[in-house]
Design an enzyme around this catalytic site. Structure first.
Site, short mmCIF file in Angstrom:
data_model
loop_
_atom_site.label_atom_id
_atom_site.label_comp_id
_atom_site.label_asym_id
_atom_site.label_seq_id
_atom_site.Cartn_x
_atom_site.Cartn_y
_atom_site.Cartn_z
CG HIS A 50 4.89 -2.51 10.07
ND1 HIS A 50 3.85 -2.03 10.83
CD2 HIS A 50 4.98 -1.67 9.01
CE1 HIS A 50 3.33 -0.96 10.24
NE2 HIS A 50 4.01 -0.72 9.13
CG HIS A 80 0.19 4.54 4.80
ND1 HIS A 80 -0.61 3.73 5.58
CD2 HIS A 80 -0.54 5.65 4.53
CE1 HIS A 80 -1.79 4.33 5.78
NE2 HIS A 80 -1.76 5.49 5.15
CG HIS A 119 -0.26 0.13 2.53
ND1 HIS A 119 0.58 -0.83 3.05
CD2 HIS A 119 -0.29 1.13 3.46
CE1 HIS A 119 1.02 -0.44 4.23
NE2 HIS A 119 0.53 0.75 4.50
CG ASP A 171 1.06 -1.55 7.43
OD1 ASP A 171 1.97 -2.36 7.27
OD2 ASP A 171 1.27 -0.36 7.68
CG HIS A 229 -3.76 -0.23 6.39
ND1 HIS A 229 -3.49 -0.30 7.73
CD2 HIS A 229 -2.83 0.65 5.88
CE1 HIS A 229 -2.48 0.50 8.03
NE2 HIS A 229 -2.07 1.09 6.92
CG ASP A 286 5.25 2.68 6.98
OD1 ASP A 286 4.38 3.20 6.26
OD2 ASP A 286 4.98 1.88 7.89
CG HIS A 287 4.37 -0.15 3.92
ND1 HIS A 287 4.46 -1.46 4.35
CD2 HIS A 287 3.97 0.58 5.00
CE1 HIS A 287 4.11 -1.52 5.62
NE2 HIS A 287 3.81 -0.29 6.04
#
Ligand SMILES: [Zn+2]
Length: 301
Positions: A262, A65, A63, A204, A141, A67-68
């Site tokens: 994570h 966000h 996805h 996530d 999510h 951090d990904h």
């Protein structure tokens, strides 16, 4: 001997810490490299882990966000700078196409690589190769998120004592494997099913059917456990899992090696994740991931 291992590039959710980079994971599966969720700093973590741009064949983003996915800009420019000679395929939620486009074209650079866009918008298979089928499953999510799973096709393991009992030897072993029978002896009489290996990447998400479907029967499961169990309400609210929830999923799915990762920056002691996973009844092999760790896919049973 083909290598199947996970190379952990980063393990922090939301923001990097002094000890944890943003997410990033490379799965080596036979001759291929699949990069999952490259967060910020992934290019440098690859260098530190001994992963070259040439090692990448596929990129899977769960996805959009940061951090990904923030690392996409750097990784994409690096594979182009290094003139990777083979095609690289990128999978990501189609609903995030505008984010992908921006990251791919974040700054000016010379494009040299065949980078194929293969966005995901439904559950199901994405790619079939001789050594695996890659499939996606919708997760739960706040932004659209998909988990990924690799399933190796089942094969057959030849049984030497059965072959000997039927007097099958030398080139005849290859013949019965190829033809399915030899002189009235079926292949099934001299071999057994060798179950294909399974790997899943779940992140996530809060608990949902996709989590269980992805985890089912995995040899190696990489799953987010952002929170500890005492913060389960926060996890549910923000669309995440706790250590205990992730461990119960893995226990019920018969996972052989569980990798928790994570982690929220709010926690200092990684051992608490292990304690809670064990308390939840997960008894097989367990790794609380740290950056630059290598985790082999368990040997076949
Ligand atoms: Zn995240």
């Amino acid at each position: 001997m083909s290598v199947r291992e996970l190379v952990v590039l980063g393990t922090a959710s939301q923001v990097p810490t002094r000890h944890r980079n943003h997410n990033g994971y490379l799965l080596r599966w036979d001759g291929e490299g699949i990069l999952f969720d490259p967060g910020e700093g992934t290019q440098r973590q690859m260098l530190r882990a001994g992963v070259a741009a040439h090692d990448l064949n596929r990129i899977c983003v769960t996805h959009f966000h940061g951090d990904h996915s923030l690392g996409l800009a750097g990784v994409i420019q690096r594979v182009n700078l290094d003139r990777v000679p083979h095609e690289i395929t990128a999978h990501y939620p189609r609903s995030g196409q505008r984010f992908y486009d921006r990251l791919r074209h974040a700054t000016a650079y010379r494009e040299t690589v065949a980078l194929t866009e293969a966005p995901v918008d439904a559950d199901g298979p994405l790619a079939v190769t001789p050594s695996y089928t890659l499939e996606a499953r919708r997760l739960s999510h706040p932004v659209e998120s998909y988990g990924y799973r690799l399933t190796e096709p089942d094969g057959r393991r030849m049984l030497p004592e059965r072959l000997a009992a039927h007097g099958i030897q030398g080139p005849d072993v290859g013949r019965i494997q190829r033809d399915g029978a030899l002189g009235g002896v079926p292949l099934e009489a001299v071999s057994e099913v060798r179950r294909g290996q399974r790997f899943a990447f779940v992140m996530d998400t809060r608990l949902c059917p996709g989590v269980h479907a992805l985890a089912e029967g995995c040899d190696l499961l990489v799953i987010e456990s952002t929170f500890l169990d005492e913060d389960e309400a926060l996890a549910e609210e923000h669309g995440h899992l706790t250590a205990g929830q992730a461990a119960r999923v893995a226990r019920d799915a018969g996972v052989r090696h569980l990798v928790l990762t994570h982690f929220s920056q709010r926690y200092g002691d990684p051992e608490e994740f292990e304690r809670q996973a064990r308390a939840a009844g997960f008894e097989a092999e367990l790794t609380v991931a740290h950056d630059l760790q290598r985790v082999p896919v368990p040997k076949r049973r």
